[in-house]
Write an enzyme that holds these catalytic residues in place. Structure first.
Site, PDB file in Angstrom:
ATOM      1  N   SER A  48       0.873  -1.166   0.000  1.00  0.00           N
ATOM      2  CA  SER A  48       0.000   0.000   0.000  1.00  0.00           C
ATOM      3  C   SER A  48       0.913   1.219   0.000  1.00  0.00           C
ATOM      4  CB  SER A  48      -0.907  -0.009   1.237  1.00  0.00           C
ATOM      5  OG  SER A  48      -1.941   0.929   1.073  1.00  0.00           O
ATOM      6  N   GLU A  49       0.739   2.092  -1.000  1.00  0.00           N
ATOM      7  CA  GLU A  49       1.777   3.086  -1.284  1.00  0.00           C
ATOM      8  C   GLU A  49       1.972   4.119  -0.183  1.00  0.00           C
ATOM      9  OE1 GLU A  49      -1.038   2.767  -3.029  1.00  0.00           O
ATOM     10  OE2 GLU A  49      -1.844   4.699  -3.711  1.00  0.00           O
ATOM     11  N   ASN A  50       1.024   4.202   0.747  1.00  0.00           N
ATOM     12  CA  ASN A  50       1.206   5.146   1.853  1.00  0.00           C
ATOM     13  C   ASN A  50       2.224   4.642   2.874  1.00  0.00           C
ATOM     14  OD1 ASN A  50      -0.925   3.192   2.490  1.00  0.00           O
ATOM     15  ND2 ASN A  50      -0.944   4.234   4.459  1.00  0.00           N
ATOM     16  N   SER A  90       8.593   3.705  -0.566  1.00  0.00           N
ATOM     17  CA  SER A  90       7.420   3.135  -1.227  1.00  0.00           C
ATOM     18  C   SER A  90       7.461   3.377  -2.739  1.00  0.00           C
ATOM     19  CB  SER A  90       6.164   3.775  -0.621  1.00  0.00           C
ATOM     20  OG  SER A  90       5.018   3.342  -1.299  1.00  0.00           O
TER      21      SER A  90
END
Lengths: 213, 218
Positions: A48-50, A90
């Site tokens: 999850s890119e966060n 990320s």
């Protein structure tokens, strides 16, 4: 067919594209639903890119922790062996070619593999968030979407909305079938039991060849 | 040693028209105390550099709702209808930037780089007015560094030396912004007089100027 059923058909088919040990990223909404249909005999790592590598399940009242969300802002857990990362790490993973499969939704997709999913000028400009990065670095880009929007085709000869990425889409999964973008052009590879070649021809603007698996 | 201050003292460091980097991803890992005080002042015309503008009643969103922002350099505004409304009526200039590009531009600003080359956005509207540089048969956009007058960030843990550490997904842009700002103010959830374990430090204390302890220095 109701919307839930349509989304389930798409999510189930998308999940069959995942392989053991794949690193995958999923757009919010329909693409994320594919998680629940991943075959039990394979293990994937969801980024999850966060800031989570190895997204687990959704939080419950018992394990609520506001320090951990997914990119959609929903509280999640982390899998054993996962790790937390910052936005620099990320997107280094994302842009740097370390993601095996990315699944995103689309407003429009076309026969050249162009994707538009971030802006309808004058109407809807939420911003691209991480989408432009996610599509550039991934080894395989799957578009998971309903075949039409209010009856109008979404698989076009040429996208008319601002692009998210040019010529990068590999596969399109809808409730009607599965297309692949090939050097020979857009290719229909599967027809859903809920559709037919005639139905797909009528609801697809793009030119496509048919080469069923 | 880091200077411990309260929210009023923090607000006195701000001036109208400054550029502010504010950490957080939606509502996760956000410095709230200074913003809650900032919206009560007459200060305005800030440039906001952040991942998103969250929701109208949350953190950075409160600055939008209070009409404090004249320009926003962000990746996403879809969760805040107030930002969209102010963009549509011309009150806020919104510069939408791909998320990885925003991270790298901030990193470049803090790392002494003249810019970065990224394939992200090539062939899209994100390439408008950008120089394209071809390297080994691939096109890249030249993206310039970002710097700010103030970085206002969050940390889960902080010590008297300014060292910071994080839980969960709160790192996001919080760990990049302190490098790229003239002054860094951090809101910490847990402060300790004794030093953090050096193996656990994520942001070295040299980047941190001021610290506010949540629920203590209101």
């Amino acid at each position: 067919m109701d919307k839930d059923k349509i989304q389930e058909i798409i999510a189930r088919r998308v999940a069959r594209e995942f392989h053991d040990r794949d690193v995958i990223t999923l757009g919010i909404g329909l693409p994320t639903k594919s998680i629940q249909y991943i075959p039990h005999d394979i293990q994937v790592n969801i980024l999850s890119e966060n800031g989570i590598f190895g997204v687990g399940s959704y939080q419950t009242e018992e394990n609520y922790d506001p320090h951990i969300i997914n990119a959609g802002g929903v509280g999640v857990t982390i899998k054993a062996g996962g790790c937390f990362i910052d936005s620099f790490m990320s997107f280094s993973m994302i842009r740097g070619g370390h993601i095996d499969v990315t699944v995103l939704g689309a407003l429009q997709v076309d026969q050249e593999g162009n994707l538009a999913n971030w802006c309808i000028p004058g109407k809807f400009t939420p911003g691209m968030g991480g989408a432009m990065d996610l599509v550039v670095g991934t080894k395989k880009l799957i578009i998971a979407m309903e075949h039409t929007a209010k009856g109008a085709p979404k698989i076009l000869k040429k996208c008319t909305l601002p692009l998210t990425v040019a010529q990068k889409v590999n596969m399109i999964v809808t409730e009607k079938g599965v297309f692949e973008v090939t050097p020979q052009g857009l290719c229909l590879r599967e027809i859903s039991p809920y559709s037919s070649l005639e139905d797909i021809k009528q609801t697809t603007e793009a030119d496509f060849i048919t080469d069923l698996k | 040693m880091v200077k411990l201050i309260n929210a009023d003292e923090a607000v006195s460091l701000f001036k109208s028209g400054q550029s502010l980097m504010i950490g957080g991803f939606l509502s996760c890992g956000t410095p709230d105390m200074v913003i809650d005080r900032l919206v009560q002042t007459a200060l305005k015309d800030f440039t906001l550099i952040a991942n998103d503008t969250t929701t109208p009643d949350c953190n950075r969103g409160k600055l939008i709702s209070a009409h404090k922002i004249k320009k926003a350099i962000v990746t996403h505004i879809g969760t805040n209808p107030e930002t969209i409304a102010q963009m549509n009526n011309g009150e806020i200039e919104v510069d939408l930037v791909p998320q990885g590009t925003l991270a790298e531009r901030i990193r470049a600003g803090g790392a002494g780089l003249g810019g970065i080359l990224t394939p992200v956005g090539v062939g899209t509207d994100a390439a408008q007015n950008k120089e394209i540089i071809r390297i080994d048969d691939r096109d890249y956009l030249l993206e310039k560094p970002l710097k700010a007058d103030i970085a206002l960030i969050y940390a889960t843990y902080g010590d008297a030396y300014g060292n910071l550490a994080y839980d969960g997904t709160t790192r996001n842009f919080n760990v990049l912004m302190p490098l790229a700002a003239d002054t860094t103010i951090v809101e910490v959830e847990n402060f300790s007089d004794t030093p953090l374990d050096p193996n656990q430090v994520i942001v070295p204390g040299i980047f941190v100027d001021y610290m506010i302890v949540r629920n203590k220095h209101g």
